[in-house]
Design a protein around this motif. Structure first.
Motif, PDB file in Angstrom:
ATOM      1  N   ASP A 192       6.896 -36.439  70.354  1.00 58.26           N
ATOM      2  CA  ASP A 192       6.202 -35.277  70.897  1.00 58.26           C
ATOM      3  C   ASP A 192       5.020 -35.029  69.965  1.00 58.26           C
ATOM      4  O   ASP A 192       5.143 -34.304  68.978  1.00 58.26           O
ATOM      5  N   PRO A 194       2.110 -33.358  70.313  1.00 53.80           N
ATOM      6  CA  PRO A 194       1.669 -31.965  70.106  1.00 53.80           C
ATOM      7  C   PRO A 194       2.576 -31.197  69.143  1.00 53.80           C
ATOM      8  O   PRO A 194       2.085 -30.447  68.292  1.00 53.80           O
ATOM      9  N   LYS A 195       3.896 -31.408  69.255  1.00 55.46           N
ATOM     10  CA  LYS A 195       4.819 -30.742  68.333  1.00 55.46           C
ATOM     11  C   LYS A 195       4.617 -31.243  66.914  1.00 55.46           C
ATOM     12  O   LYS A 195       4.609 -30.456  65.954  1.00 55.46           O
ATOM     13  N   LEU A 196       4.439 -32.555  66.783  1.00 54.24           N
ATOM     14  CA  LEU A 196       4.182 -33.132  65.468  1.00 54.24           C
ATOM     15  C   LEU A 196       2.930 -32.519  64.844  1.00 54.24           C
ATOM     16  O   LEU A 196       2.913 -32.179  63.653  1.00 54.24           O
ATOM     17  N   TYR A 197       1.884 -32.383  65.659  1.00 49.35           N
ATOM     18  CA  TYR A 197       0.630 -31.834  65.148  1.00 49.35           C
ATOM     19  C   TYR A 197       0.796 -30.368  64.752  1.00 49.35           C
ATOM     20  O   TYR A 197       0.267 -29.937  63.723  1.00 49.35           O
ATOM     21  N   ARG A 198       1.533 -29.604  65.555  1.00 45.29           N
ATOM     22  CA  ARG A 198       1.761 -28.198  65.224  1.00 45.29           C
ATOM     23  C   ARG A 198       2.525 -28.071  63.908  1.00 45.29           C
ATOM     24  O   ARG A 198       2.245 -27.184  63.096  1.00 45.29           O
ATOM     25  N   ASN A 199       3.499 -28.945  63.699  1.00 47.45           N
ATOM     26  CA  ASN A 199       4.304 -28.884  62.485  1.00 47.45           C
ATOM     27  C   ASN A 199       3.543 -29.366  61.258  1.00 47.45           C
ATOM     28  O   ASN A 199       3.714 -28.836  60.162  1.00 47.45           O
ATOM     29  N   ALA A 317       9.961 -30.695  58.797  1.00 51.07           N
ATOM     30  CA  ALA A 317      10.913 -31.020  59.859  1.00 51.07           C
ATOM     31  C   ALA A 317      12.328 -30.912  59.316  1.00 51.07           C
ATOM     32  O   ALA A 317      12.553 -30.937  58.104  1.00 51.07           O
ATOM     33  N   GLU A 321      15.734 -34.811  62.090  1.00 50.37           N
ATOM     34  CA  GLU A 321      14.591 -35.178  62.916  1.00 50.37           C
ATOM     35  C   GLU A 321      13.781 -36.330  62.320  1.00 50.37           C
ATOM     36  O   GLU A 321      12.723 -36.665  62.836  1.00 50.37           O
ATOM     37  N   GLU A 324      12.881 -39.258  64.735  1.00 51.86           N
ATOM     38  CA  GLU A 324      11.953 -38.812  65.779  1.00 51.86           C
ATOM     39  C   GLU A 324      10.554 -38.602  65.218  1.00 51.86           C
ATOM     40  O   GLU A 324       9.560 -39.035  65.813  1.00 51.86           O
TER      41      GLU A 324
END
Length: 428
Positions: A192, A194-199, A317, A321, A324
Motif C-alpha cells: 500500500d 500511499p500508506k507507506l508514504y504517509r507513514n 511501522a 508489518e 509488508e
C-alpha cells in the motif's frame, strides 16, 4: 552453525550459480553493446527491459508456483534464462536484446524468489540471522566472480554467452536433485504505497532515489568504463570495489543510524555520494588509484542507502508489518529501476560518459535535501518505536522473498529472551 549451513548447502549452491550468471551477463551485455556501436540511450533501453520484467515477475511468479509447483517453475525459469543468454549471441540487434534481456529479468527474479522462499522454509528464528549473513556473502561473491569471468573471454564473440548459459543451467541441478520438501507457496506481494508514504515519506522518496542510483550504476557503469578506455579487468574491478565498499561500510552507517535520527545519516550519506561522484568527474580515470579510491568511496553509500530507507520505514511501522513494508519498498525500488537507465542514458548521450556520475550526484543531492526537509517536518520516533538496522546484500536486484529471509521478519527479533517469554505468556 555448520550443521545449519549444511542443511541449505544445495540451495546456496544454486544461488551461487544463478548469481554468477547474473553477474557475468550484467557486465558482458553492456560491454558488448558498446562494442557494437550502439548509443548509450539504446543500451539504457535494454537495461529498462530487464528492470520492467524483473519487477513484473515479483507479482506474476507466485501465481505460477501456485499452479504447477516450485520445482517445475524453477526449472522452466532457469531454462528460459539460459535461452535468453544464447539468444543474445545469435541475434545481435538492439530490439531483440531488449526482449531477450527482459526474458532474463523475468526469469532471474522468479528463480531468485523460489530459492529464497526455499531457504526461508529451512531456517529457524534461532539461526536466521547467521544464515542471512552467509546468504549475503554467497550472493555478493557470486556476482563478483561472474564479473571477473568477462576478462577471460572476448566480449565480441559467442563464447562468454555460452558460458553464461552453462553456469545458469548448473543452478538447476542442486535444487532439482535435492530431497528437500518443497516450501509453502510464495508470498503474494501486498503493498500500500500511499500508506507507506504517509507513514514514512523519507523512506519512500529515498527508496525511489536509491533505485534510480543503483539502476543507473548497474546498467550503465560498464558502459562508462568501456567508453573511457578501461580494460574489462579494470571495469570488473570498478564494479567489485564499489560493492566491497558497500559491504564494509553498511555496518558503521547502520550503527550510527541506530543511535541518532536516521535522516541525519541519510544527509551525511548524500554528501558522501555527491563528493565521490564529483571527484570522479573532475579526476577522470587517468590515475587508476585515485579513480578506484573514488569508487570505493561511492560504494560506501551507493547500496547502503536502501538499507537505511528500510530501517527508517520500519521505525514507523509495527513489528508484524516488516514483510509488508519491505515488499512495498522493494516494488517502489523496482519501479525506479525502470527509469534510472533511461534518464542517465539520455544524459550520457547528450553530455558524454561523465554524465553518469553527474546524474547520480544529483540524485544524492535530492536524497540529502529531502531528508533534511523531513527533519524540519517531523520528530524522530521514540527509542521504543525504532527498529534495528540490518545490512542487506549490496545488490541492485531485490525481491519480496528477501524480506522474509531477513531476521527482522520475526516480530520477536531484537527482544531479549525474557521479553520474548513474557510476550508468549501474555498471548496465552
Amino acid at each position: 552453525m555448520i550443521q545449519s549451513i549444511r542443511s541449505v548447502a544445495a540451495l546456496l549452491t544454486s544461488t551461487f550459480f544463478l548469481l554468477t550468471a547474473m553477474g557475468l551477463s550484467g557486465y558482458l551485455i553492456p560491454v558488448r553493446a558498446v562494442e557494437e556501436g550502439w548509443s548509450t540511450f539504446t543500451i539504457s533501453l535494454i537495461a529498462t527491459g530487464y528492470a520492467i520484467a524483473f519487477t513484473a515477475s515479483c507479482v506474476i511468479t507466485p501465481r505460477l508456483v501456485l499452479r504447477v509447483g516450485h520445482v517445475r517453475v524453477f526449472g522452466a525459469l532457469t531454462t528460459v534464462m539460459a535461452m535468453s543468454y544464447l539468444l543474445h549471441s545469435l541475434i545481435v540487434h538492439p530490439a531483440a536484446w531488449v526482449l531477450t534481456r527482459a526474458l532474463a529479468g523475468f526469469s532471474i527474479a522468479g528463480a531468485y524468489m523460489i530459492i529464497e522462499s526455499w531457504l526461508n522454509e529451512r531456517v529457524s528464528n534461532e539461526n536466521r540471522g547467521a544464515l542471512f549473513s552467509v546468504y549475503m556473502v554467497v550472493t555478493m561473491t557470486a556476482v563478483m566472480v561472474g564479473q571477473y569471468i568477462v576478462p577471460f573471454g572476448d566480449p565480441t564473440g559467442p563464447v562468454l554467452f555460452m558460458i553464461c548459459a552453462l553456469v545458469c543451467s548448473m543452478a538447476v541441478m542442486p535444487t532439482a536433485l535435492s530431497s528437500a520438501q518443497s516450501p509453502q507457496p510464495l508470498t503474494q506481494v501486498k503493498f500500500d504505497i500511499p500508506k507507506l508514504y504517509r507513514n514514512s515519506p523519507a523512506a519512500v522518496i529515498g527508496t525511489l532515489l536509491a533505485g534510480l542510483i543503483a539502476s543507473a550504476w548497474g546498467g550503465l557503469g560498464p558502459v562508462y568504463a568501456t567508453q573511457l578506455g578501461l580494460s574489462t579487468t579494470e571495469g570488473a574491478s570498478m564494479l567489485a570495489i564499489a560493492m566491497i565498499g558497500g559491504a564494509i561500510f553498511q555496518y558503521p552507517l547502520g550503527r550510527a543510524s541506530d543511535r541518532m535520527d536516521r535522516r541525519k545519516v541519510m544527509i551525511f550519506a548524500g554528501f558522501i555520494g555527491i563528493f565521490a561522484c564529483m571527484a570522479t568527474v573532475l579526476l577522470g580515470v587517468d590515475n587508476r588509484i585515485l579513480f578506484f579510491a573514488c569508487m570505493l568511496c561511492l560504494g560506501t553509500v551507493l547500496f547502503p542507502i536502501y538499507s537505511l530507507n528500510v530501517a527508517h520505514a520500519n521505525d514507523h511501522a509495527h513489528a508484524d508489518e516488516f514483510v509488508e513494508v519491505s515488499s512495498g519498498l522493494m516494488l517502489t525500488y523496482g519501479c525506479a529501476t525502470m527509469l534510472g537507465p533511461l534518464i542517465t542514458g539520455a544524459a550520457m548521450d547528450w553530455f558524454g560518459p561523465r554524465a553518469l556520475f553527474v546524474t547520480i550526484a544529483l540524485c544524492f543531492a535530492i536524497y540529502s535535501a529531502h531528508a533534511a526537509w523531513r527533519i524540519s517536518r517531523r520528530e524522530q520516533p521514540s527509542a521504543e518505536m525504532r527498529s534495528d538496522f540490518l545490512p542487506m546484500a549490496a545488490l541492485p536486484d531485490l525481491t519480496p522473498q528477501t524480506a522474509e529471509l531477513d531476521p527482522r521478519s520475526d516480530p520477536a527479533w531484537g527482544t531479549d529472551e525474557e521479553e520474548a517469554e513474557e510476550e508468549v505468556a501474555a498471548g496465552s
